[in-house]
Design a protein around this motif. Structure first.
Motif, short mmCIF file in Angstrom:
data_model
loop_
_atom_site.label_atom_id
_atom_site.label_comp_id
_atom_site.label_asym_id
_atom_site.label_seq_id
_atom_site.Cartn_x
_atom_site.Cartn_y
_atom_site.Cartn_z
N VAL A 191 7.23 37.21 7.30
CA VAL A 191 7.91 38.16 8.18
C VAL A 191 9.04 37.47 8.95
CG1 VAL A 191 7.63 39.71 10.14
CG2 VAL A 191 5.86 39.60 8.40
N CYS A 192 8.75 36.32 9.54
CA CYS A 192 9.79 35.60 10.31
C CYS A 192 10.92 35.14 9.40
CB CYS A 192 9.17 34.41 11.03
SG CYS A 192 8.00 34.86 12.34
N GLY A 193 10.58 34.72 8.18
CA GLY A 193 11.61 34.30 7.24
C GLY A 193 12.55 35.44 6.89
N CYS A 194 12.00 36.63 6.69
CA CYS A 194 12.84 37.80 6.41
C CYS A 194 13.76 38.11 7.59
CB CYS A 194 11.97 39.01 6.09
SG CYS A 194 11.13 38.95 4.49
N ILE A 253 14.51 46.34 12.72
CA ILE A 253 13.56 46.97 13.65
C ILE A 253 12.18 47.09 13.01
CG2 ILE A 253 13.03 49.12 14.86
CD1 ILE A 253 16.05 49.50 15.24
N TYR A 254 12.16 47.41 11.73
CA TYR A 254 10.87 47.56 11.04
C TYR A 254 10.13 46.22 10.96
CZ TYR A 254 7.50 48.81 7.43
OH TYR A 254 6.35 49.02 6.74
N LEU A 255 10.85 45.14 10.64
CA LEU A 255 10.21 43.83 10.59
C LEU A 255 9.70 43.40 11.97
CD1 LEU A 255 12.67 41.98 8.19
CD2 LEU A 255 10.29 42.53 7.72
N GLY A 256 10.47 43.69 13.00
CA GLY A 256 10.02 43.39 14.36
C GLY A 256 8.76 44.15 14.73
N TRP A 257 8.68 45.41 14.28
CA TRP A 257 7.47 46.21 14.54
C TRP A 257 6.26 45.61 13.84
CZ3 TRP A 257 4.63 49.42 17.13
CH2 TRP A 257 3.54 50.02 16.51
N LEU A 258 6.44 45.20 12.59
CA LEU A 258 5.32 44.61 11.86
C LEU A 258 4.88 43.29 12.49
CD1 LEU A 258 6.26 45.27 8.12
CD2 LEU A 258 4.69 46.55 9.58
N LEU A 259 5.83 42.56 13.05
CA LEU A 259 5.49 41.28 13.67
C LEU A 259 4.70 41.48 14.96
CD1 LEU A 259 5.93 38.20 13.37
CD2 LEU A 259 7.95 38.45 14.82
N LEU A 260 4.99 42.53 15.70
CA LEU A 260 4.37 42.75 17.00
C LEU A 260 3.40 43.92 17.02
CD1 LEU A 260 7.54 42.24 19.23
CD2 LEU A 260 5.80 40.54 18.66
N GLY A 261 3.49 44.79 16.03
CA GLY A 261 2.68 46.01 16.04
C GLY A 261 1.57 46.00 15.01
N TRP A 262 1.41 47.14 14.32
CA TRP A 262 0.28 47.33 13.42
C TRP A 262 0.74 47.56 11.99
CZ3 TRP A 262 -3.05 45.76 16.68
CH2 TRP A 262 -3.01 46.17 18.00
N ALA A 317 -9.10 52.07 13.96
CA ALA A 317 -8.95 50.62 13.99
C ALA A 317 -7.48 50.30 13.74
CB ALA A 317 -9.83 49.95 12.94
N PHE A 318 -6.93 49.37 14.51
CA PHE A 318 -5.53 48.98 14.40
C PHE A 318 -5.49 47.55 13.85
CE2 PHE A 318 -5.83 52.23 17.59
CZ PHE A 318 -4.75 53.06 17.31
N VAL A 319 -4.86 47.40 12.70
CA VAL A 319 -4.85 46.13 11.99
C VAL A 319 -3.44 45.58 11.96
CG1 VAL A 319 -5.40 44.95 9.82
CG2 VAL A 319 -6.74 46.94 10.53
N GLY A 320 -3.26 44.35 12.46
CA GLY A 320 -1.95 43.72 12.47
C GLY A 320 -2.05 42.22 12.49
N ILE A 321 -0.89 41.56 12.61
CA ILE A 321 -0.87 40.10 12.67
C ILE A 321 -1.63 39.61 13.89
CG2 ILE A 321 0.65 38.10 12.91
CD1 ILE A 321 2.72 39.53 11.32
N GLN A 322 -1.59 40.37 14.97
CA GLN A 322 -2.24 39.94 16.21
C GLN A 322 -3.75 40.05 16.14
OE1 GLN A 322 -0.20 38.66 18.43
NE2 GLN A 322 1.55 39.24 17.16
N GLY A 323 -4.28 40.71 15.12
CA GLY A 323 -5.72 40.86 14.99
C GLY A 323 -6.09 42.28 14.61
#
Length: 650
Positions: A469-472, A502-511, A527-533
């Motif tokens: 995600v960060c590389g993109c 904006i979409y990549l930022g959402w995936l990095l911080l959201g679900w 259940a909310f599944v994302g990078i944060q847990g």
């Protein structure tokens, strides 16, 4: 920077996968072919009897049979039940083990969709548990028997010991995370420890793959060991469902967690299941010896599809083991000497060097016609080293170990005049081993086996997702504002670039996913599944299981989409776009459609369409491709003829 296709993308993919393996890979924690196992040749692990010579007696044998991943179900035409029943009624009565251990995935707990390729919804099925209980009732009553739940037995359980936890409803199930049984013999006590590393809150698939070795579990294991320290134990085996590479450890990764309790007791090996035969690539399962030569880990292929079980024998307190196929007779296991590559245990080579006989266990099919002439022949390095009549049980073949005191040698066992060896392996008496340079395939499989055995996959997947995600994002920012690319983004300035960013930022911080009913029995509905847990209400559960899906999504959906968008600014001609850009869109849409079908089969089409990383990604991909594919969208910085400034024509 002009040759983006040749420079950036291959480098991005290679570094994205190599860097996590360098950090979390198992290559630093295993004994490779070039090192000598000093523990295998250390005399301090030998008792007085062994030091003075041994091998001509027929005692001091302890036999254990490990069965893994039986997957009882009612959709395969009874194949799983038939194989398990054959093992219970044919193999166990012949081998007469001192104990049987079943390491997880007792039932399958999947509901297969009637529409092919639409996923498999997981749910506990009472009839599968009843089938398993009925099959094992008689054998369980006749000898020491212990089983451990696996991730399939934890699918959709909800909270541990809750109404959906079918495993702990069974009368024979252990309520403890750590259990043990002792095999008492006149010559010693042999302890079998089991650990249950399934999740405390059992979610549905596909978010229930990794185990969780919590600090409480490790502490309980240590307490069980120290709590029985008042009597001497000759040897200890540790059993679990999950290989250590597929367990998440609290705080930090404990490489080879056996070492964390190694100082308290002499654990000979950790035996697991779970990975089956790794897509039939490793028919004998994963096996790995730690770099210090003390910690042996063995993963047993499944009974359901691989039709295998593992026979484990302690011969004079030294471990020997082999994976066998059910229905293939005879069963042969050499207990002295033992294989050199990745299966040595402390003192094994030193003991073999002082032995007077090669020791072979032999069991024939009781229902077959016994051959007129029985025979067991041993060959070492292609030369006959000895032969015997080939009786049922333990066979002794005299040998001269001094003739094989250095280097690696090949031992083969032939039974009843067969032209093909029943058993073939390398052994050494000086602790050395050799790399299997038999073929390119065998060499590659050995390296894969080493990496799979000890790589910290939960942490590796986390790093893969973040790097992807960060590389993109970094590539988008660079190509958006770099002078070399600024003139090439007219289409992106109309919305594609900002949509991707904006979409990549959402995936990095959201679900990534929003799943209803992921963990049954929890009051929260979604259940909310994302990078944060992974969050269910105010409770956080292990996110490692979701990281498999997330990593596949990032590297085979997001990265191809961003790559296609960026490369579209380089090649304006239709021919070059078909050659260099179209493959990325093919990968993107193939993967996104597969992910939608799989999730919709498990949780319904509504969940798949509303999850942020599936249908919205597909829409964004269609929008990006439609916007960037138009060859008329060429800025003034492009030359007539469809070539960008600085682009060489071919």
């Amino acid at each position: 920077m002009e040759n983006l296709w040749l420079r950036w993308l291959p480098t991005f993919y290679v570094s994205g996968f190599v860097l996590p393996f360098l950090i979390y890979g198992g290559q630093k924690d295993v004994r490779w072919w070039s090192s000598t196992n000093k523990f295998a040749t250390d005399d301090k692990f030998l008792d007085a009897e062994t030091v003075n010579g041994w091998g001509d007696d027929d005692g001091k044998l302890v036999t254990i049979i490990q069965i893994s991943d039986t997957h009882m179900n009612f959709f395969d035409g009874g194949i799983a039940a038939e194989k398990f029943d054959f093992c219970l009624k044919n193999v166990i009565p012949v081998a007469k083990p001192d104990a049987v251990v079943v390491t997880g995935d007792l039932t399958n707990s999947k509901h297969y969709n009637t529409i092919r390729y639409l996923g498999k919804f997981s749910e506990q099925r009472p009839e599968e548990w009843e089938l398993y209980t009925n099959l094992t009732r008689d054998t369980r009553a006749s000898l020491p028997w212990i089983e451990i739940p696996g991730n399939h037995d934890n699918f959709g359980n909800g909270e541990r010991n809750g109404p959906g936890d079918f495993y702990h409803r069974q009368s024979w199930a252990s309520p403890k995370r750590v259990s043990s049984i002792n095999i008492r013999k006149p010559f010693g006590i042999y302890r079998l420890l089991t650990i249950d590393a399934t999740l405390e809150m059992g979610p549905h698939r596909p978010f229930n793959f990794f185990g969780h070795a919590t600090e409480d579990l490790i502490r309980e294991l240590r307490d069980v060991i120290t709590g029985h320290s008042d009597f001497p134990v000759a040897a200890t085996l540790l059993f679990g469902h999950f290989p250590s590479s597929t367990m998440l450890f609290d705080n930090s990764r404990r490489r080879g967690f056996i070492q964390s309790v190694q100082d308290l007791t002499n654990i000979s090996a950790y035996m697991s299941g779970h990975l089956h035969s790794v897509f039939n690539l490793l028919p004998n399962g994963l096996r790995c010896l730690s770099r210090d030569g003390r910690s042996l880990e063995l993963e047993t292929p499944d009974l359901w599809t691989s039709s295998t079980f593992r026979m484990i024998v302690f011969d004079h307190n030294r471990l020997a083991e082999r994976v066998h196929k059910i229905g293939q007779w005879p069963i042969v296991l050499v207990t002295n000497p033992t294989p050199a590559l990745a299966t040595s245990v402390p003192g094994s080579a030193a003991a073999a060097a002082r032995s007077s006989h090669i020791r072979v266990l032999l069991y024939r099919d009781p229902e077959s016609i016994r051959p007129a002439k029985t025979d067991l022949k041993i060959e070492i390095d292609g030369q006959v080293a000895g032969r015997t009549e080939g009786v049922e049980g333990l066979n002794l073949v005299a040998w001269e170990p001094d003739a094989y005191s250095s280097g690696v040698h090949k031992l083969e066992v032939f039974v009843d005049g067969a032209d093909e060896a029943c058993v073939s392996f390398d052994f050494s008496l000086d602790g050395s081993s050799r790399f299997p340079w038999f073929s390119l395939l065998s060499t590659a499989l050995y390296v894969v086996e080493i990496l799979l055995s000890r790589t910290d996959f939960p942490r590796l997947l986390e790093m893969l997702i973040l790097l992807g995600v960060c590389g993109c994002i970094v590539i988008l920012v660079y190509t958006r504002y770099s002078p070399a690319y600024a003139a090439r983004w007219p289409a992106l300035r109309r919305g594609v670039w900002w949509s991707l960013f904006i979409y990549l930022g959402w995936l990095l911080l959201g679900w990534f996913y929003v799943i209803p009913g992921l963990v049954p029995g929890i009051q929260a509905r979604y259940a909310f599944v994302g990078i944060q847990g992974t969050w269910v209400g105010d409770q956080k559960i292990s996110s490692s299981d979701a990281n498999i899906s997330l990593a596949l999504f990032v590297w085979f959906t997001l990265v191809p989409m961003v790559a296609a968008c960026v490369i579209s600014t380089r090649y304006q001609s239709i021919g070059k776009r078909i050659l260099f850009v179209a493959p990325f869109w093919v990968v993107f849409f193939t993967r996104i459609v597969g992910a939608i079908l799989d999730l919709s089969g498990a949780y319904g089409i509504t969940v798949a369409l509303l999850s942020p990383c599936l249908a919205p990604t597909a829409c964004l991909g269609v929008y990006s491709m439609g916007t960037l594919w138009n060859p008329a969208d060429v800025s003034k910085s492009f030359r007539p003829g469809g070539e960008a400034k600085g682009e060489k024509t071919t």
